[in-house]
Design a protein around this motif. Structure first.
Motif, mmCIF file in Angstrom:
data_model
loop_
_atom_site.group_PDB
_atom_site.id
_atom_site.type_symbol
_atom_site.label_atom_id
_atom_site.label_comp_id
_atom_site.label_asym_id
_atom_site.label_seq_id
_atom_site.Cartn_x
_atom_site.Cartn_y
_atom_site.Cartn_z
ATOM 1 N N LEU A 43 0.833 -1.208 0.000
ATOM 2 C CA LEU A 43 0.000 0.000 0.000
ATOM 3 C C LEU A 43 0.868 1.258 0.000
ATOM 4 C CD1 LEU A 43 -2.987 0.977 0.241
ATOM 5 C CD2 LEU A 43 -2.631 1.020 2.705
ATOM 6 N N LEU A 44 1.873 1.287 0.860
ATOM 7 C CA LEU A 44 2.753 2.453 0.945
ATOM 8 C C LEU A 44 3.571 2.642 -0.339
ATOM 9 C CD1 LEU A 44 4.077 2.051 4.604
ATOM 10 C CD2 LEU A 44 2.483 3.786 3.760
ATOM 11 N N THR A 45 4.085 1.557 -0.877
ATOM 12 C CA THR A 45 4.925 1.647 -2.072
ATOM 13 C C THR A 45 4.113 2.091 -3.287
ATOM 14 O OG1 THR A 45 6.307 -0.129 -1.189
ATOM 15 C CG2 THR A 45 6.585 0.408 -3.510
ATOM 16 N N ALA A 46 2.993 1.418 -3.523
ATOM 17 C CA ALA A 46 2.144 1.801 -4.658
ATOM 18 C C ALA A 46 1.597 3.211 -4.460
ATOM 19 C CB ALA A 46 1.010 0.793 -4.831
ATOM 20 N N GLY A 47 1.250 3.561 -3.215
ATOM 21 C CA GLY A 47 0.743 4.905 -2.926
ATOM 22 C C GLY A 47 1.777 5.974 -3.238
ATOM 23 N N CYS A 48 3.026 5.730 -2.902
ATOM 24 C CA CYS A 48 4.094 6.689 -3.229
ATOM 25 C C CYS A 48 4.285 6.798 -4.732
ATOM 26 C CB CYS A 48 5.399 6.284 -2.558
ATOM 27 S SG CYS A 48 5.436 6.653 -0.800
ATOM 28 N N CYS A 49 4.225 5.680 -5.434
ATOM 29 C CA CYS A 49 4.355 5.719 -6.899
ATOM 30 C C CYS A 49 3.211 6.519 -7.514
ATOM 31 C CB CYS A 49 4.385 4.300 -7.468
ATOM 32 S SG CYS A 49 5.895 3.388 -7.081
ATOM 33 N N ALA A 50 1.993 6.337 -6.997
ATOM 34 C CA ALA A 50 0.845 7.094 -7.494
ATOM 35 C C ALA A 50 1.021 8.586 -7.225
ATOM 36 C CB ALA A 50 -0.439 6.584 -6.852
ATOM 37 N N LEU A 51 1.517 8.924 -6.057
ATOM 38 C CA LEU A 51 1.754 10.330 -5.701
ATOM 39 C C LEU A 51 2.798 10.963 -6.630
ATOM 40 C CD1 LEU A 51 1.108 12.630 -3.730
ATOM 41 C CD2 LEU A 51 2.933 11.757 -2.272
ATOM 42 N N LEU A 52 3.848 10.225 -6.930
ATOM 43 C CA LEU A 52 4.876 10.731 -7.842
ATOM 44 C C LEU A 52 4.293 10.995 -9.230
ATOM 45 C CD1 LEU A 52 7.800 8.375 -6.776
ATOM 46 C CD2 LEU A 52 7.593 10.824 -6.293
ATOM 47 N N LYS B 299 1.090 11.651 -9.850
ATOM 48 C CA LYS B 299 0.158 12.777 -9.722
ATOM 49 C C LYS B 299 0.912 14.110 -9.751
ATOM 50 C CE LYS B 299 -3.575 14.556 -6.902
ATOM 51 N NZ LYS B 299 -4.421 14.393 -5.748
ATOM 52 N N LYS B 300 2.091 14.132 -9.173
ATOM 53 C CA LYS B 300 2.907 15.348 -9.150
ATOM 54 C C LYS B 300 3.679 15.537 -10.457
ATOM 55 C CE LYS B 300 3.267 16.119 -4.276
ATOM 56 N NZ LYS B 300 2.497 17.334 -4.198
ATOM 57 N N LYS B 301 3.488 14.590 -11.406
ATOM 58 C CA LYS B 301 4.128 14.656 -12.725
ATOM 59 C C LYS B 301 5.654 14.681 -12.665
ATOM 60 C CE LYS B 301 0.243 15.422 -15.207
ATOM 61 N NZ LYS B 301 -0.469 14.250 -15.552
ATOM 62 N N LEU B 302 6.212 14.023 -11.656
ATOM 63 C CA LEU B 302 7.660 13.892 -11.581
ATOM 64 C C LEU B 302 8.112 12.847 -12.605
ATOM 65 C CD1 LEU B 302 8.106 14.015 -7.712
ATOM 66 C CD2 LEU B 302 8.480 15.851 -9.352
ATOM 67 N N THR B 303 9.362 12.833 -12.927
ATOM 68 C CA THR B 303 9.872 11.874 -13.899
ATOM 69 C C THR B 303 9.595 10.436 -13.426
ATOM 70 O OG1 THR B 303 11.843 11.057 -15.016
ATOM 71 C CG2 THR B 303 12.171 12.035 -12.856
ATOM 72 N N PRO B 304 9.278 9.546 -14.355
ATOM 73 C CA PRO B 304 9.039 8.146 -13.974
ATOM 74 C C PRO B 304 10.213 7.488 -13.262
ATOM 75 C CG PRO B 304 8.228 8.533 -16.191
ATOM 76 C CD PRO B 304 8.970 9.782 -15.779
ATOM 77 N N TRP B 305 11.409 8.011 -13.447
ATOM 78 C CA TRP B 305 12.579 7.434 -12.785
ATOM 79 C C TRP B 305 12.503 7.585 -11.274
ATOM 80 C CZ3 TRP B 305 15.253 4.131 -15.406
ATOM 81 C CH2 TRP B 305 15.252 4.202 -16.801
ATOM 82 N N THR B 306 11.658 8.482 -10.775
ATOM 83 C CA THR B 306 11.534 8.660 -9.324
ATOM 84 C C THR B 306 10.916 7.455 -8.634
ATOM 85 O OG1 THR B 306 9.426 9.829 -9.577
ATOM 86 C CG2 THR B 306 11.436 11.188 -9.463
ATOM 87 N N VAL B 307 10.232 6.576 -9.388
ATOM 88 C CA VAL B 307 9.634 5.392 -8.750
ATOM 89 C C VAL B 307 10.694 4.441 -8.216
ATOM 90 C CG1 VAL B 307 7.512 5.527 -10.130
ATOM 91 C CG2 VAL B 307 9.349 3.988 -10.852
#
Length: 161
Positions: free
Chosen positions: A86-95, A97-105
């Motif tokens: 939940l925490l990991t997928a939630g952080c990926c979703a937040l990244l 949503k903020k339109k950060l580069t996909p490499w941030t995952v």
């Protein structure tokens, strides 16, 4: 299919496919997903929440189910895996949503499972926390990079902005 505007039914069906995919990948890779350097490549799939935030709960459920069926370390591993998912997928979703580069995952996919899972596995296995976390970080880094590559590829294939 327009992946930018999915109906509720399409989201439900897509969630089911992602859950099944996670379980199948875990099953096929379990020989090295539970070793000293847990390369749990299925966790790369968490990155898809970057593109589709509605997958946060299904991905958490996927990890919970995988640990229930294949993990064998009991209640803490099952529930803890669900929370880590939940925490990991939630952080990926937040990244996403903020339109950060996909490499941030790479960061959440590497750090959250490695540092989180080590909390209960260290006591269950009798291995010092930082020794266990270090070995899990190595395996999860591979998964984080795979997750970033997955997002990049899906964005191109489905033409997602």
């Amino acid at each position: 299919m327009d992946m930018n505007n999915l109906s509720k039914t399409q989201k439900l069906a897509f969630s089911g496919v992602v859950i099944a995919l996670y379980i199948v990948v875990m099953y096929l890779t379990q020989s090295f997903a539970f070793g000293q350097y847990q390369v749990r490549i299925a966790t790369a799939i968490y990155a898809v929440a970057y593109l589709f935030p509605f997958l946060v709960l299904p991905l958490a459920l996927s990890n919970l189910l995988a640990n229930m069926v294949m993990g064998g370390l009991g209640f803490f591993d099952i529930v803890g895996g669900g929370i880590v998912g939940l925490l990991t997928a939630g952080c990926c979703a937040l990244l996403g949503k903020k339109k950060l580069t996909p490499w941030t995952v790479i960061a959440p996919i590497t750090l959250i499972p490695a540092l989180g899972v080590s909390l209960w596995l260290s006591s269950l296995l009798g291995v010092p926390y930082w020794v266990l976390a270090g070995s899990l970080l190595v395996g999860q880094l591979i998964c984080g990079i795979a997750g970033a590559l997955l997002v990049q590829t899906l964005k191109r294939i489905w033409r997602i902005a």
